[in-house]
Design a protein around this motif. Structure first.
Motif, PDB file in Angstrom:
ATOM      1  N   THR A 248       0.868  -0.989   0.057  1.00 14.69           N
ATOM      2  CA  THR A 248       0.498  -0.282   0.155  1.00 14.69           C
ATOM      3  C   THR A 248       0.997   0.826   0.342  1.00 14.69           C
ATOM      4  O   THR A 248       0.321   2.532  -1.016  1.00 14.69           O
ATOM      5  CB  THR A 248      -0.946  -0.313   1.061  1.00 14.69           C
ATOM      6  OG1 THR A 248      -2.232  -1.233   1.172  1.00 14.69           O
ATOM      7  CG2 THR A 248      -2.086   1.026   1.559  1.00 14.69           C
TER       8      THR A 248
ATOM      9  N   LEU B  21      -6.298  -3.567  -3.674  1.00 18.61           N
ATOM     10  CA  LEU B  21      -5.783  -2.897  -2.619  1.00 18.61           C
ATOM     11  C   LEU B  21      -6.193  -1.684  -2.411  1.00 18.61           C
ATOM     12  O   LEU B  21      -6.623  -1.227  -1.688  1.00 18.61           O
ATOM     13  CB  LEU B  21      -3.951  -3.174  -2.652  1.00 18.61           C
ATOM     14  CG  LEU B  21      -4.210  -2.998  -1.354  1.00 18.61           C
ATOM     15  CD1 LEU B  21      -4.069  -3.336   0.259  1.00 18.61           C
ATOM     16  CD2 LEU B  21      -2.074  -3.423  -1.348  1.00 18.61           C
TER      17      LEU B  21
ATOM     18  N   GLY C 143      -5.315   0.933   0.177  1.00 16.46           N
ATOM     19  CA  GLY C 143      -5.339   0.118   1.422  1.00 16.46           C
ATOM     20  C   GLY C 143      -6.601  -0.618   1.920  1.00 16.46           C
ATOM     21  O   GLY C 143      -7.049  -1.525   2.831  1.00 16.46           O
TER      22      GLY C 143
ATOM     23  N   ASN D  22      -7.176   5.694   5.508  1.00 18.61           N
ATOM     24  CA  ASN D  22      -6.725   5.718   4.490  1.00 18.61           C
ATOM     25  C   ASN D  22      -6.865   7.502   3.332  1.00 18.61           C
ATOM     26  O   ASN D  22      -5.723   7.553   3.257  1.00 18.61           O
ATOM     27  CB  ASN D  22      -6.665   5.123   3.671  1.00 18.61           C
ATOM     28  CG  ASN D  22      -6.383   3.148   4.324  1.00 18.61           C
ATOM     29  OD1 ASN D  22      -5.461   3.312   5.159  1.00 18.61           O
ATOM     30  ND2 ASN D  22      -6.245   2.179   4.104  1.00 18.61           N
TER      31      ASN D  22
END
Length: 220
Positions: free
Chosen positions: A79, A126, A129, A143
Motif C-alpha cells: 500500500t 488493494l 489499502g 487511509n
C-alpha cells in the motif's frame, strides 16, 4: 495551520521488521511485494498467505519473515508503495503539464488513479489499502484522510490555496465521495465505466468549486 495526517512513509518500520541494507535484499523485498500484488488480484486478501507469497517470489519462507511479520505487514508495505507511486505520477504530471486551473489538476489526479487501476498489479484489489483495512496506512487516520493530506500538499504548492481546516474537510469529502463513485465504476467495468469516471470528476469539481467559493465569500 491544521495538522497533517501521518505520512505513510513514517510507518515503514511498522510493516518492515528491518530495512534491507543491501541491494540484493532490497530486490528480494520488491519481489515479495510484486508477488503479493499478483496474488491479491488472483486469489484475494483472505486466501493470501506468506507461504504463497514466498513461493511466487521464489524466496524461502524464512526470507519473508526476515522482513515481514505477517501478510498484513506485506500488504501494508505494498500500500505504501502504491501511495508513493501515485504521488510520484501525479507530481510528474504537475511538473510537465500546464494546468489552467485546479480543476484540470483534479482531472489529472483522477486520470492517474484510473490508469493505476487498469495497469498496476494489485492496485484494483488493494487501492490505497481501503479494500483491506481502513487504517492500513496509519493507526490514527483512515487511509483516505492520508491520501487527502498528500493531495492537499500538491494543490497548495501548485495553486497557492489558503491552508485551512475547511480545505482539509473539503478535500476529505471529495476523496471519499469521488473514491466511492470510482469504486462503483470499476465494479461495473474492470476498465472503469467511462460515464461513472466522468461522473466522479464532475462530482469532485462541482463540490470543491462550491466549497472554495463559500470559503472565499466567508473571508471577504
Amino acid at each position: 495551520m491544521p495538522s497533517s495526517p501521518t505520512d505513510p512513509c513514517d510507518d515503514e518500520q511498522v510493516s518492515l521488521r528491518r530495512k534491507p541494507s543491501q541491494r540484493r535484499s532490497a530486490r528480494r523485498v520488491e519481489r515479495m511485494l510484486d508477488a503479493c500484488a499478483e496474488l491479491l488480484d488472483e486469489v484475494g486478501y483472505e486466501a493470501l498467505s506468506t507461504t504463497r507469497i514466498a513461493e511466487r517470489a521464489n524466496v524461502a519462507i524464512g526470507s519473508v519473515y526476515q522482513f515481514f511479520p505477517d501478510k498484513r505487514a506485506i500488504t501494508q508495505s505494498l500500500t505504501q508503495r502504491n501511495v508513493e507511486l501515485f504521488i510520484s505520477r501525479v507530481g510528474r504530471r504537475f511538473m510537465t503539464e500546464e494546468f489552467t486551473g485546479w480543476w484540470h489538476a483534479v482531472d489529472a489526479i483522477i486520470d492517474e488513479y484510473v490508469d493505476m487501476h487498469r495497469t498496476v498489479p494489485g492496485f484494483r484489489s488493494l487501492r490505497f489499502g481501503d479494500a483491506v483495512d481502513l487504517n492500513l496506512l496509519d493507526t490514527v487516520s483512515e487511509n483516505n484522510m492520508v491520501i487527502a493530506g498528500r493531495l492537499r500538499g500538491l494543490l497548495l504548492e501548485e495553486f497557492g490555496m489558503a491552508d485551512s481546516e475547511e480545505l482539509d474537510l473539503s478535500l476529505t469529502v471529495a476523496v471519499e465521495a469521488g473514491g466511492a463513485v470510482l469504486a462503483l465504476a470499476f465494479r461495473r467495468d474492470p476498465g472503469g465505466w467511462p460515464p461513472l469516471v466522468d461522473g466522479a470528476k464532475r462530482l469532485i469539481r462541482e463540490y470543491l468549486s462550491s466549497q472554495l467559493q463559500a470559503q472565499r465569500t466567508a473571508r471577504a
